[in-house]
Design an enzyme around this catalytic site. Sequence first.
Site, short mmCIF file in Angstrom:
data_model
loop_
_atom_site.label_atom_id
_atom_site.label_comp_id
_atom_site.label_asym_id
_atom_site.label_seq_id
_atom_site.Cartn_x
_atom_site.Cartn_y
_atom_site.Cartn_z
N ARG A 1 23.20 25.13 22.75
CA ARG A 1 24.58 24.82 22.53
C ARG A 1 25.03 23.42 22.78
O ARG A 1 26.31 23.18 22.72
CB ARG A 1 25.58 26.12 22.97
N LYS B 1 28.45 12.80 13.50
CA LYS B 1 28.06 13.60 12.44
C LYS B 1 26.54 13.75 12.91
O LYS B 1 25.70 12.65 12.91
CB LYS B 1 28.29 13.05 11.19
N GLU C 1 27.87 -1.07 3.94
CA GLU C 1 28.83 -0.26 4.97
C GLU C 1 29.90 -0.95 5.69
O GLU C 1 30.86 -0.92 5.75
CB GLU C 1 27.87 0.77 5.78
N LYS D 1 35.20 1.99 13.10
CA LYS D 1 34.72 3.26 12.94
C LYS D 1 35.35 3.86 14.08
O LYS D 1 35.49 5.17 14.28
CB LYS D 1 33.22 3.25 12.88
N GLU E 1 37.14 14.95 10.24
CA GLU E 1 37.38 14.82 9.11
C GLU E 1 38.30 15.65 8.54
O GLU E 1 38.17 16.17 7.22
CB GLU E 1 36.06 14.78 8.31
N ARG F 1 39.55 10.19 8.61
CA ARG F 1 37.97 9.85 8.79
C ARG F 1 37.66 9.85 7.25
O ARG F 1 36.76 9.16 6.89
CB ARG F 1 37.27 10.93 9.26
N ASN G 1 34.62 7.21 3.45
CA ASN G 1 33.93 7.77 2.29
C ASN G 1 34.20 6.80 1.11
O ASN G 1 34.03 7.01 0.12
CB ASN G 1 34.28 9.11 1.98
N HIS H 1 31.64 6.42 -1.53
CA HIS H 1 30.86 7.43 -1.46
C HIS H 1 30.87 8.59 -2.28
O HIS H 1 29.59 9.53 -2.64
CB HIS H 1 30.77 7.96 -0.07
N HIS I 1 27.22 8.97 -3.65
CA HIS I 1 26.23 10.14 -3.26
C HIS I 1 25.66 10.65 -4.57
O HIS I 1 24.58 11.20 -4.73
CB HIS I 1 27.00 11.15 -2.50
N HIS J 1 20.94 3.82 0.16
CA HIS J 1 22.22 4.42 0.39
C HIS J 1 23.20 3.29 0.08
O HIS J 1 24.39 3.38 -0.82
CB HIS J 1 22.73 5.13 1.71
N1 GLY Z 1 29.65 7.98 7.24
C1 GLY Z 1 30.92 8.48 7.27
C2 GLY Z 1 31.44 9.14 8.46
O1 GLY Z 1 30.99 9.12 9.51
O2 GLY Z 1 32.43 9.87 8.60
#
Ligand code: GLY
Length: 380
Positions: A118, A140, A182, A232, A242, A246, A250, A253, A257, A269
């Site tokens: 966990r 993430k 990015e 970031k 998010e 956050r 995007n 994106h 995507h 990407h």
């Molecule tokens: N790549 C977008 C984020 O980390 O939220």
Amino acid sequence: MPVRVTVNGDAPYDVVVGRHLLGELPGMLGDGVRRVLVMHPASLSATGEAVRADLKEQGYEAFAVELPDAEEQKTAQVAAFCWQVLGQADFTRSDAVVSVGGGATTDLAGFVAATWLRGIRVVHMPTTLLAMVDAAVGGKTGINTAEGKNLVGAFHPPAGVLCDLAALESLDRWDLVAGMAEVVKTGFIADERILELVEEHAAELHGWQGADAAEATWDVVAELVERSIRVKARVVGEDLTEQGLREILNYGHTLGHAIELTERYQWRHGAAVAVGMVFAAELGRLGGKLDDAVVARHRAILESLGLPTTYRGDRWDKLVSAMRRDKKTRGDLLRFVVLDDVARPVRLEGPDPTLLAAAYAEISTEPPTGRPGVQVQLGL
Ligand code: GLY
């Protein structure tokens, strides 16, 4: 001197940017760690082994697993193999994982660390520009399934991140350029100085010479990495999961995507996000929010780096259905981040389909004829 950026949250951590940072690793792993699993792709076996050997010398029980390269490693089978290694080596809650690699390795290693008992500690050592400025920071983690990318995952912030700029020496120019998408995104959503730096140095960045790059170019890259990470860090420090802020990360994106999916992930990407940003800028302009000059600035900056800014005009229906299936779509509403101005991002939910189609018309080109173009140069 390395630069240290702290990411706030329940368990704050540092992102260190500098050169030859291995000496920082034990401090980041923290107290009580006995066993460490170094996870690296096959293409980085020398680096991964060097990290493992160094940890062993420091007194840890150090193991390594070699992973398939790129997205091939982000599968349930590879994760299960890593769990097996952790189990056989008796990893406990106080042991740790270290990732050495690009964004795919960061995602997989983070996921393995998030799920073992966990959640155990993970330190990321990103080796690509994209991983330094994006994947490694923010917690993430995830793997792909047959149905799509990153559908299984968890938020699991690392114990620390070591961005060793020396890793960029061996990066080929298209990897650097793809990562720059990015960086440029971060400039448009939050830090205009990033845009100015890219504008001033686009030629050197586009022609990236790795270890042979001039010292002044290295200074620019270091500043771009640091500035992108600061943005970031601030964003994910405020909104790990998010729920709001956050989402600005995007920018570009939603369409990006969809292009990646439509191209069956043969596009990088960063290239897809570059097109997505121009689309988002056009959405902002046609919606009466964004000045023509800022839209033109998107095209100028991205093209100066050699990134694509257009996409084939015969794919709109496919792209719309891909965007509808995106995991970030809520209900039936498509969600975009657009700009009111540089560094003024806002959310746009459920825009009028005619506005979307009009923005797409602005970035459309004839379908490719098979002749090599920028997309082929990018290795897409
Ligand atoms: N790549 C977008 C984020 O980390 O939220």
